[in-house]
Design a protein around this motif. Structure first.
Motif, PDB file in Angstrom:
ATOM      1  N   ASP A  30       0.825  -1.207   0.000  1.00 51.14           N
ATOM      2  CA  ASP A  30       0.000   0.000   0.000  1.00 51.14           C
ATOM      3  C   ASP A  30       0.864   1.264   0.000  1.00 51.14           C
ATOM      4  O   ASP A  30       0.543   2.238  -0.691  1.00 51.14           O
ATOM      5  N   ILE A  31       1.957   1.257   0.754  1.00 51.20           N
ATOM      6  CA  ILE A  31       2.885   2.398   0.740  1.00 51.20           C
ATOM      7  C   ILE A  31       3.470   2.560  -0.667  1.00 51.20           C
ATOM      8  O   ILE A  31       3.560   3.670  -1.194  1.00 51.20           O
ATOM      9  N   LYS A  32       3.820   1.436  -1.288  1.00 49.96           N
ATOM     10  CA  LYS A  32       4.370   1.469  -2.641  1.00 49.96           C
ATOM     11  C   LYS A  32       3.351   2.051  -3.632  1.00 49.96           C
ATOM     12  O   LYS A  32       3.711   2.853  -4.506  1.00 49.96           O
ATOM     13  N   ALA A  33       2.085   1.695  -3.477  1.00 48.86           N
ATOM     14  CA  ALA A  33       1.040   2.232  -4.365  1.00 48.86           C
ATOM     15  C   ALA A  33       0.976   3.757  -4.248  1.00 48.86           C
ATOM     16  O   ALA A  33       0.807   4.456  -5.250  1.00 48.86           O
ATOM     17  N   VAL A  34       1.144   4.271  -3.028  1.00 50.45           N
ATOM     18  CA  VAL A  34       1.137   5.727  -2.832  1.00 50.45           C
ATOM     19  C   VAL A  34       2.389   6.337  -3.460  1.00 50.45           C
ATOM     20  O   VAL A  34       2.317   7.375  -4.119  1.00 50.45           O
ATOM     21  N   GLU A  35       3.551   5.684  -3.291  1.00 49.65           N
ATOM     22  CA  GLU A  35       4.797   6.205  -3.878  1.00 49.65           C
ATOM     23  C   GLU A  35       4.664   6.367  -5.389  1.00 49.65           C
ATOM     24  O   GLU A  35       5.142   7.339  -5.955  1.00 49.65           O
ATOM     25  N   ARG A  79      -5.828   8.710   2.190  1.00 49.33           N
ATOM     26  CA  ARG A  79      -6.802   9.756   2.509  1.00 49.33           C
ATOM     27  C   ARG A  79      -6.092  10.928   3.169  1.00 49.33           C
ATOM     28  O   ARG A  79      -5.201  10.734   3.989  1.00 49.33           O
ATOM     29  N   LYS A  80      -6.492  12.135   2.796  1.00 52.86           N
ATOM     30  CA  LYS A  80      -5.931  13.345   3.405  1.00 52.86           C
ATOM     31  C   LYS A  80      -6.572  13.548   4.767  1.00 52.86           C
ATOM     32  O   LYS A  80      -7.777  13.428   4.913  1.00 52.86           O
ATOM     33  N   LEU A  81      -5.744  13.837   5.770  1.00 52.97           N
ATOM     34  CA  LEU A  81      -6.243  14.077   7.120  1.00 52.97           C
ATOM     35  C   LEU A  81      -6.289  15.557   7.448  1.00 52.97           C
ATOM     36  O   LEU A  81      -6.786  15.944   8.484  1.00 52.97           O
ATOM     37  N   GLY A  82      -5.731  16.384   6.592  1.00 54.50           N
ATOM     38  CA  GLY A  82      -5.679  17.819   6.854  1.00 54.50           C
ATOM     39  C   GLY A  82      -4.299  18.220   7.326  1.00 54.50           C
ATOM     40  O   GLY A  82      -3.484  17.387   7.694  1.00 54.50           O
ATOM     41  N   SER A  83      -4.023  19.503   7.312  1.00 50.42           N
ATOM     42  CA  SER A  83      -2.738  20.093   7.715  1.00 50.42           C
ATOM     43  C   SER A  83      -1.530  19.318   7.180  1.00 50.42           C
ATOM     44  O   SER A  83      -0.606  19.004   7.904  1.00 50.42           O
ATOM     45  N   LYS A  84      -1.597  18.974   5.896  1.00 53.81           N
ATOM     46  CA  LYS A  84      -0.511  18.272   5.208  1.00 53.81           C
ATOM     47  C   LYS A  84      -0.238  16.882   5.758  1.00 53.81           C
ATOM     48  O   LYS A  84       0.863  16.349   5.616  1.00 53.81           O
ATOM     49  N   LEU A  85      -1.229  16.267   6.401  1.00 58.75           N
ATOM     50  CA  LEU A  85      -1.107  14.883   6.843  1.00 58.75           C
ATOM     51  C   LEU A  85      -2.013  14.010   5.988  1.00 58.75           C
ATOM     52  O   LEU A  85      -3.111  14.413   5.607  1.00 58.75           O
ATOM     53  N   TYR A  86      -1.515  12.807   5.704  1.00 62.72           N
ATOM     54  CA  TYR A  86      -2.257  11.818   4.932  1.00 62.72           C
ATOM     55  C   TYR A  86      -2.136  10.491   5.668  1.00 62.72           C
ATOM     56  O   TYR A  86      -1.257  10.313   6.509  1.00 62.72           O
ATOM     57  N   SER A 130      -4.947  -1.181   9.563  1.00 63.06           N
ATOM     58  CA  SER A 130      -3.772  -0.415   9.995  1.00 63.06           C
ATOM     59  C   SER A 130      -3.745   0.905   9.250  1.00 63.06           C
ATOM     60  O   SER A 130      -4.332   1.053   8.178  1.00 63.06           O
ATOM     61  N   ARG A 131      -3.050   1.849   9.866  1.00 61.69           N
ATOM     62  CA  ARG A 131      -2.862   3.154   9.259  1.00 61.69           C
ATOM     63  C   ARG A 131      -1.412   3.573   9.426  1.00 61.69           C
ATOM     64  O   ARG A 131      -0.801   3.314  10.475  1.00 61.69           O
ATOM     65  N   VAL A 132      -0.870   4.196   8.403  1.00 63.28           N
ATOM     66  CA  VAL A 132       0.436   4.842   8.498  1.00 63.28           C
ATOM     67  C   VAL A 132       0.198   6.297   8.121  1.00 63.28           C
ATOM     68  O   VAL A 132      -0.236   6.591   7.002  1.00 63.28           O
ATOM     69  N   ILE A 133       0.419   7.191   9.085  1.00 69.36           N
ATOM     70  CA  ILE A 133       0.230   8.618   8.835  1.00 69.36           C
ATOM     71  C   ILE A 133       1.552   9.186   8.319  1.00 69.36           C
ATOM     72  O   ILE A 133       2.612   8.886   8.862  1.00 69.36           O
ATOM     73  N   PHE A 134       1.449   9.989   7.248  1.00 66.67           N
ATOM     74  CA  PHE A 134       2.652  10.567   6.653  1.00 66.67           C
ATOM     75  C   PHE A 134       2.407  12.000   6.232  1.00 66.67           C
ATOM     76  O   PHE A 134       1.274  12.468   6.169  1.00 66.67           O
ATOM     77  N   LYS A 166      -5.841   0.303  13.953  1.00 68.50           N
ATOM     78  CA  LYS A 166      -7.030   1.050  14.377  1.00 68.50           C
ATOM     79  C   LYS A 166      -7.878   0.207  15.308  1.00 68.50           C
ATOM     80  O   LYS A 166      -8.108  -0.961  15.059  1.00 68.50           O
ATOM     81  N   LYS A 167      -8.339   0.839  16.366  1.00 60.26           N
ATOM     82  CA  LYS A 167      -9.196   0.149  17.338  1.00 60.26           C
ATOM     83  C   LYS A 167     -10.639   0.661  17.281  1.00 60.26           C
ATOM     84  O   LYS A 167     -11.552   0.008  17.755  1.00 60.26           O
ATOM     85  N   THR A 168     -10.822   1.853  16.714  1.00 61.75           N
ATOM     86  CA  THR A 168     -12.155   2.457  16.644  1.00 61.75           C
ATOM     87  C   THR A 168     -12.418   2.919  15.215  1.00 61.75           C
ATOM     88  O   THR A 168     -11.501   2.995  14.395  1.00 61.75           O
ATOM     89  N   GLN A 169     -13.675   3.244  14.934  1.00 60.93           N
ATOM     90  CA  GLN A 169     -14.066   3.706  13.601  1.00 60.93           C
ATOM     91  C   GLN A 169     -13.308   4.974  13.210  1.00 60.93           C
ATOM     92  O   GLN A 169     -12.780   5.086  12.118  1.00 60.93           O
ATOM     93  N   LYS A 170     -13.241   5.908  14.140  1.00 59.86           N
ATOM     94  CA  LYS A 170     -12.580   7.182  13.874  1.00 59.86           C
ATOM     95  C   LYS A 170     -11.139   7.121  14.368  1.00 59.86           C
ATOM     96  O   LYS A 170     -10.863   6.538  15.419  1.00 59.86           O
ATOM     97  N   THR A 171     -10.220   7.698  13.604  1.00 58.16           N
ATOM     98  CA  THR A 171      -8.816   7.734  14.035  1.00 58.16           C
ATOM     99  C   THR A 171      -8.719   8.538  15.328  1.00 58.16           C
ATOM    100  O   THR A 171      -9.233   9.654  15.407  1.00 58.16           O
TER     101      THR A 171
END
Length: 111
Positions: free
Chosen positions: A36-41, A52-59, A71-75, A90-95
């Motif tokens: 998945d990281i490779k797909a983003v690269e 997905r964009k999380l805002g303030s230049k975080l994805y 799982s999530r990797v924030i970058f 992830k343990k809950t619906q919302k990060t």
């Protein structure tokens, strides 16, 4: 051809928390997250369901791993690099706010 190259965030002690977290997972889960990281690269900016964009230049890189876990990797993206700031299951619906705040703290350290 890669559009951006991923790098691990390195803290002041020289540790790479995302790399350490990845190495704590089993090989099959690491492979899924790595793909998945490779797909983003190669495809940045790509959207759902992989990224997905999380805002303030975080994805986040979004991965479905074994045992129906998520799982999530924030970058962040800086100078053409994808800096991997924080990884977690992830343990809950919302990060959780604490996960985003940790990524933001690390993002500020590298600026």
């Amino acid at each position: 051809m890669k559009k951006i190259t991923s790098l691990f965030y390195v803290n002041c002690n020289g540790k790479k928390p995302v790399r350490e977290w990845l190495l704590s997972l089993d090989k099959a889960d690491r492979k899924i997250i790595g793909e998945d990281i490779k797909a983003v690269e190669y495809g940045f900016p790509i959207g759902m369901p992989t990224c997905r964009k999380l805002g303030s230049k975080l994805y986040e890189v979004r991965s479905n791993i074994s045992d129906k876990r998520i799982s999530r990797v924030i970058f962040t993206v800086m100078s053409g690099y994808m800096i991997l700031l924080h990884g977690f299951i992830k343990k809950t619906q919302k990060t959780a706010k604490s996960d985003i705040e940790l990524a933001e703290k690390r993002q500020k350290e590298i600026k």
